[in-house]
Every structure is written in structure tokens, then in C-alpha cells.
Write a protein that holds these residues in place. Structure first.
Motif, PDB file in Angstrom:
ATOM      1  N   VAL A   9       0.829  -1.212   0.000  1.00 18.19           N
ATOM      2  CA  VAL A   9       0.000   0.000   0.000  1.00 18.19           C
ATOM      3  C   VAL A   9       0.862   1.260   0.000  1.00 18.19           C
ATOM      4  O   VAL A   9       0.450   2.294  -0.550  1.00 18.19           O
ATOM      5  CB  VAL A   9      -1.005   0.007   1.176  1.00 18.19           C
ATOM      6  CG1 VAL A   9      -1.982  -1.143   1.024  1.00 18.19           C
ATOM      7  CG2 VAL A   9      -0.324  -0.026   2.529  1.00 18.19           C
ATOM      8  N   LEU A  10       2.064   1.196   0.574  1.00 23.41           N
ATOM      9  CA  LEU A  10       2.963   2.348   0.493  1.00 23.41           C
ATOM     10  C   LEU A  10       3.435   2.555  -0.947  1.00 23.41           C
ATOM     11  O   LEU A  10       3.578   3.698  -1.406  1.00 23.41           O
ATOM     12  CB  LEU A  10       4.162   2.167   1.428  1.00 23.41           C
ATOM     13  CG  LEU A  10       3.851   2.296   2.926  1.00 23.41           C
ATOM     14  CD1 LEU A  10       5.075   1.926   3.752  1.00 23.41           C
ATOM     15  CD2 LEU A  10       3.381   3.700   3.277  1.00 23.41           C
ATOM     16  N   GLY A  11       3.653   1.459  -1.658  1.00 24.92           N
ATOM     17  CA  GLY A  11       4.014   1.557  -3.073  1.00 24.92           C
ATOM     18  C   GLY A  11       2.885   2.152  -3.899  1.00 24.92           C
ATOM     19  O   GLY A  11       3.115   2.970  -4.799  1.00 24.92           O
ATOM     20  N   LEU A  12       1.656   1.771  -3.582  1.00 25.53           N
ATOM     21  CA  LEU A  12       0.498   2.323  -4.279  1.00 25.53           C
ATOM     22  C   LEU A  12       0.338   3.814  -3.976  1.00 25.53           C
ATOM     23  O   LEU A  12      -0.063   4.594  -4.847  1.00 25.53           O
ATOM     24  CB  LEU A  12      -0.773   1.576  -3.864  1.00 25.53           C
ATOM     25  CG  LEU A  12      -0.870   0.117  -4.312  1.00 25.53           C
ATOM     26  CD1 LEU A  12      -2.079  -0.559  -3.680  1.00 25.53           C
ATOM     27  CD2 LEU A  12      -0.944   0.029  -5.830  1.00 25.53           C
ATOM     28  N   LEU A  13       0.671   4.193  -2.744  1.00 23.68           N
ATOM     29  CA  LEU A  13       0.613   5.609  -2.383  1.00 23.68           C
ATOM     30  C   LEU A  13       1.638   6.409  -3.185  1.00 23.68           C
ATOM     31  O   LEU A  13       1.333   7.475  -3.730  1.00 23.68           O
ATOM     32  CB  LEU A  13       0.856   5.773  -0.882  1.00 23.68           C
ATOM     33  CG  LEU A  13       0.822   7.201  -0.331  1.00 23.68           C
ATOM     34  CD1 LEU A  13      -0.552   7.836  -0.530  1.00 23.68           C
ATOM     35  CD2 LEU A  13       1.214   7.212   1.148  1.00 23.68           C
ATOM     36  N   ARG A  14       2.849   5.887  -3.271  1.00 23.80           N
ATOM     37  CA  ARG A  14       3.907   6.575  -4.039  1.00 23.80           C
ATOM     38  C   ARG A  14       3.540   6.719  -5.515  1.00 23.80           C
ATOM     39  O   ARG A  14       3.879   7.712  -6.142  1.00 23.80           O
ATOM     40  CB  ARG A  14       5.238   5.822  -3.905  1.00 23.80           C
ATOM     41  CG  ARG A  14       5.906   5.939  -2.554  1.00 23.80           C
ATOM     42  CD  ARG A  14       7.359   5.460  -2.611  1.00 23.80           C
ATOM     43  NE  ARG A  14       7.463   4.085  -3.048  1.00 23.80           N
ATOM     44  CZ  ARG A  14       7.408   3.023  -2.240  1.00 23.80           C
ATOM     45  NH1 ARG A  14       7.207   3.201  -0.936  1.00 23.80           N
ATOM     46  NH2 ARG A  14       7.525   1.808  -2.717  1.00 23.80           N
ATOM     47  N   SER A  15       2.841   5.721  -6.044  1.00 22.18           N
ATOM     48  CA  SER A  15       2.486   5.760  -7.472  1.00 22.18           C
ATOM     49  C   SER A  15       1.177   6.503  -7.726  1.00 22.18           C
ATOM     50  O   SER A  15       0.736   6.597  -8.869  1.00 22.18           O
ATOM     51  CB  SER A  15       2.391   4.334  -8.026  1.00 22.18           C
ATOM     52  OG  SER A  15       1.328   3.623  -7.409  1.00 22.18           O
ATOM     53  N   GLY A  16       0.552   7.012  -6.665  1.00 26.52           N
ATOM     54  CA  GLY A  16      -0.671   7.781  -6.829  1.00 26.52           C
ATOM     55  C   GLY A  16      -1.930   6.960  -7.009  1.00 26.52           C
ATOM     56  O   GLY A  16      -2.985   7.498  -7.367  1.00 26.52           O
TER      57      GLY A  16
END
Length: 222
Positions: free
Chosen positions: A58-65
Motif C-alpha cells: 500500500v505504500l508503493g500504491l501511495l507513491r504511485s498515486g
């Protein structure tokens, strides 16, 4: 070519506002649910989507918008994330009430490691955290059973398959009902934090800002 459905979706976004939240199933069910319930009742026009995933995902999804807000337990880089602490969690070891162990004895780390352990799979952040703690103290964990779901962890421990490493705050119901019993230990594993994470220096949508303000206000009243 823009279809009628596309136009409808765009209109809905403009009128209602969308909010996409990334969180694990456990964090959603054990922590977020009451906040989502109250917020949805107050703001029914905001369309809420939950994207399930472990902390790193989910942190990766946050970084990718791809999500507006992530709830995670991993260490977050303050240069990247704006983090709000939500709740501390504690790792404990539990077993069935009739499991052949001494619930009055304070078990050492070596004794705990010798039990047939039931743990989450290694990609779970809580499993990695537990494993690092034991390794720092010179012990390697070799679980007998590794699972992807917290509920299965609880179920197998409750029918006597072994000793499970679980998050205390997420098994309150099972402990209170007597379905599981906590083992005493001579050591304490440092608490972890479930945090609400946003991207630093990135403007929030109106829906995301409203939700984060709601969570922060609710937490301040606890």
C-alpha cells in the motif's frame, strides 16, 4: 472514444468525490471499520474504495498515486511521507486453553522458539518484525506452519496445532472469550505502530483531506 459510462464516472467524481484507501484486511477490519462507518454516514456522497495489501504494497500504491491514503506499519521515510500515528500494536504468543504448556510460566525466547510455531508468511511486515527481533537476540524462528491469513492463524491455534504469534490488539475477542490464552514471557517485544500515511508535499483531494481530518480529530479524543 469516451463512452456514456466514462462520462457518468467523471460526473460522479466531480459531484461526489472519490477516496481510495490502502490498508491490509486486518487493519481494515480491526482498526479502520468504525472510522469508515461513521465517515460514510456523515459523507454519503463520497465514494470510498479500499485497496487491500500489506504495508509495503500500500505504500508503493501511495507513491504511485493509486491510493490517496495508506495505513501501514513499516518504517516510513519522513522525506517522502506525512505520517500520523494511529495505534500501537503488540506481538504476543497464544495457544488453546488446553494446550500442553504452563500458562503460569514466563517463557524465555529460547523456549518460545522451541514450540511448534504458527506464524504469518514471511512477506507480512509483522512476521518480518518478529523474525528480526529474534535474530537480534541470536535466535532463528522455524515455524511449523506459515499462513497468509490472520483468521487461520487464530483458528489453528484454537484447535491446538501450536503456539501462534499474533497481534494482541487484533485478538481481543478471542482472548476475552477464552478461545485463546496468552503465554507469559520473560521478554517483551517492542510495540509497532499503525500509521496513516500521505505523500509529503502532494496536495490532497477534498475527500482525502476530509477523511484525514476526521481520523485525526477522532484520535485526538481518545
Amino acid at each position: 472514444i469516451e463512452t456514456g459510462e466514462d462520462k457518468l464516472q467523471q460526473t460522479r467524481k466531480l459531484m461526489l468525490g472519490d477516496l481510495v484507501i490502502g490498508a491490509s484486511d486486518t487493519v481494515t477490519s480491526q482498526f479502520l471499520l468504525p472510522y469508515l462507518d461513521t465517515f460514510h454516514k456523515r459523507h454519503p456522497a463520497i465514494h470510498i474504495q479500499i485497496v487491500s495489501g500489506r504495508s509495503h504494497k500500500v505504500l508503493g500504491l501511495l507513491r504511485s498515486g493509486k491510493v490517496d491514503i495508506a495505513f501501514a506499519s513499516d518504517d516510513q521515510d519522513p522525506a517522502v511521507y506525512d505520517v500520523r500515528h494511529c495505534v500501537d500494536t503488540h506481538t504476543i504468543f497464544v495457544a488453546a486453553p488446553d494446550y500442553p504448556c504452563d500458562f503460569l510460566h514466563a517463557y524465555s525466547m529460547e523456549e518460545i522458539a522451541a514450540f511448534p510455531l504458527i506464524l504469518l508468511e514471511r512477506k507480512a511486515s509483522s512476521r518480518l518484525y518478529l523474525e528480526r527481533f529474534f535474530l537480534q537476540n541470536g535466535l532463528k524462528l522455524n515455524p511449523e506452519i506459515e499462513l497468509g491469513a490472520r483468521s487461520l492463524l487464530v483458528d489453528l491455534a484454537a484447535i491446538g496445532f501450536g503456539v501462534a504469534g499474533v497481534t494482541e490488539e487484533f485478538v481481543r475477542k478471542e482472548l476475552d472469550s477464552g478461545r485463546l490464552k496468552k503465554l507469559k514471557t520473560s521478554f517483551e517485544i517492542p510495540a509497532r505502530s499503525v500509521d496513516m500515511c500521505l505523500l509529503s508535499d502532494v496536495p490532497q483531494s477534498a475527500a482525502a483531506e476530509r477523511f484525514t481530518d476526521f481520523v485525526k480529530d477522532s484520535l485526538s479524543k481518545l
